[in-house]
Design a protein around this motif. Structure first.
Motif, mmCIF file in Angstrom:
data_model
loop_
_atom_site.group_PDB
_atom_site.id
_atom_site.type_symbol
_atom_site.label_atom_id
_atom_site.label_comp_id
_atom_site.label_asym_id
_atom_site.label_seq_id
_atom_site.Cartn_x
_atom_site.Cartn_y
_atom_site.Cartn_z
ATOM 1 N N LYS A 81 8.078 -54.590 -12.143
ATOM 2 C CA LYS A 81 9.151 -54.173 -13.051
ATOM 3 C C LYS A 81 10.310 -55.176 -13.046
ATOM 4 O O LYS A 81 10.910 -55.444 -14.083
ATOM 5 N N LEU A 118 14.684 -48.055 -14.138
ATOM 6 C CA LEU A 118 13.817 -47.437 -15.140
ATOM 7 C C LEU A 118 14.476 -47.372 -16.510
ATOM 8 O O LEU A 118 13.834 -47.630 -17.515
ATOM 9 N N ILE A 119 15.747 -47.033 -16.554
ATOM 10 C CA ILE A 119 16.423 -46.894 -17.850
ATOM 11 C C ILE A 119 16.914 -48.223 -18.387
ATOM 12 O O ILE A 119 17.342 -48.292 -19.541
ATOM 13 N N ALA A 152 16.380 -43.972 -4.809
ATOM 14 C CA ALA A 152 16.005 -43.172 -5.979
ATOM 15 C C ALA A 152 16.963 -43.434 -7.135
ATOM 16 O O ALA A 152 16.538 -43.576 -8.283
ATOM 17 N N PHE A 204 16.004 -45.333 -10.615
ATOM 18 C CA PHE A 204 16.319 -44.691 -11.890
ATOM 19 C C PHE A 204 17.076 -45.643 -12.808
ATOM 20 O O PHE A 204 16.784 -45.719 -14.000
ATOM 21 N N ILE A 244 10.599 -42.198 -7.950
ATOM 22 C CA ILE A 244 11.878 -41.497 -7.845
ATOM 23 C C ILE A 244 11.675 -40.128 -7.200
ATOM 24 O O ILE A 244 12.424 -39.729 -6.301
ATOM 25 N N PHE A 245 10.645 -39.417 -7.628
ATOM 26 C CA PHE A 245 10.330 -38.106 -7.053
ATOM 27 C C PHE A 245 10.019 -38.233 -5.561
ATOM 28 O O PHE A 245 10.504 -37.442 -4.743
ATOM 29 N N ASN A 257 6.237 -47.190 -16.122
ATOM 30 C CA ASN A 257 7.293 -46.176 -16.195
ATOM 31 C C ASN A 257 6.888 -44.881 -15.495
ATOM 32 O O ASN A 257 7.704 -44.242 -14.840
ATOM 33 N N ILE A 258 5.628 -44.508 -15.615
ATOM 34 C CA ILE A 258 5.138 -43.304 -14.938
ATOM 35 C C ILE A 258 5.165 -43.507 -13.423
ATOM 36 O O ILE A 258 5.572 -42.614 -12.674
ATOM 37 N N LEU A 314 7.154 -45.465 -11.748
ATOM 38 C CA LEU A 314 8.544 -45.454 -11.288
ATOM 39 C C LEU A 314 9.120 -44.039 -11.267
ATOM 40 O O LEU A 314 9.924 -43.702 -10.397
ATOM 41 N N LYS A 315 8.705 -43.189 -12.200
ATOM 42 C CA LYS A 315 9.149 -41.790 -12.165
ATOM 43 C C LYS A 315 8.583 -41.070 -10.944
ATOM 44 O O LYS A 315 9.283 -40.279 -10.298
ATOM 45 N N VAL A 316 7.329 -41.345 -10.609
ATOM 46 C CA VAL A 316 6.730 -40.775 -9.401
ATOM 47 C C VAL A 316 7.458 -41.309 -8.166
ATOM 48 O O VAL A 316 7.711 -40.560 -7.212
#
Length: 132
Positions: free
Chosen positions: A72, A130-131, A123, A127, A93-94, A86-87, A89-91
């Motif tokens: 990234k 990611l944005i 996290a 985020f 963050i979780f 992106n998926i 990176l969302k995982v």
């Protein structure tokens, strides 16, 4: 005359430091540093034998997340992972938020005071990455 020079150095807007801080730089290297520190923690846990199998599993998972952050931030170019980045990176963050709560509830002071804030900050920085 000196007062005018000081006014020229001050930002036009007094609300924040956006002109002095580069958010892209902070999110890029901050997220990389946070993931790398958690990755190095797992190497340390493996070397001392602390929860060996859990640390080994976490080592491989964190290695995958470190690879995703490197892709990234464009340190590594790998086209096959780009559609899923992106998926992932969302995982991540979780997982970092879960790590925060796990480290925070730990009985070991190092985890409570060092790695719990690193996970929460990581996290937030992921985020921001990611944005971006």
């Amino acid at each position: 005359m000196k007062k005018k020079k000081r006014d020229l150095l001050a930002p036009a807007s007094k609300c924040c430091l956006k002109k002095y801080l580069d958010i892209d730089f902070i999110s890029k290297y901050g997220s990389l540093l946070a993931i790398l520190s958690i990755f190095l923690l797992q190497i340390y846990n493996l070397s001392i034998g602390y929860n060996f199998y859990t640390s080994l599993f976490s080592f491989f998972v964190n290695g995958f997340f470190l690879f995703a952050v490197l892709v990234k931030t464009e340190f590594i170019s790998f086209e096959k992972i780009q559609p899923y980045l992106n998926i992932i990176l969302k995982v991540l963050i979780f997982v970092l938020v879960l790590n925060f709560f796990a480290y925070w509830l730990s009985q070991i002071g190092l985890f409570n005071y060092i790695f719990a804030p690193i996970s929460l900050l990581g996290a937030y920085l992921v985020f921001m990455l990611l944005i971006k």
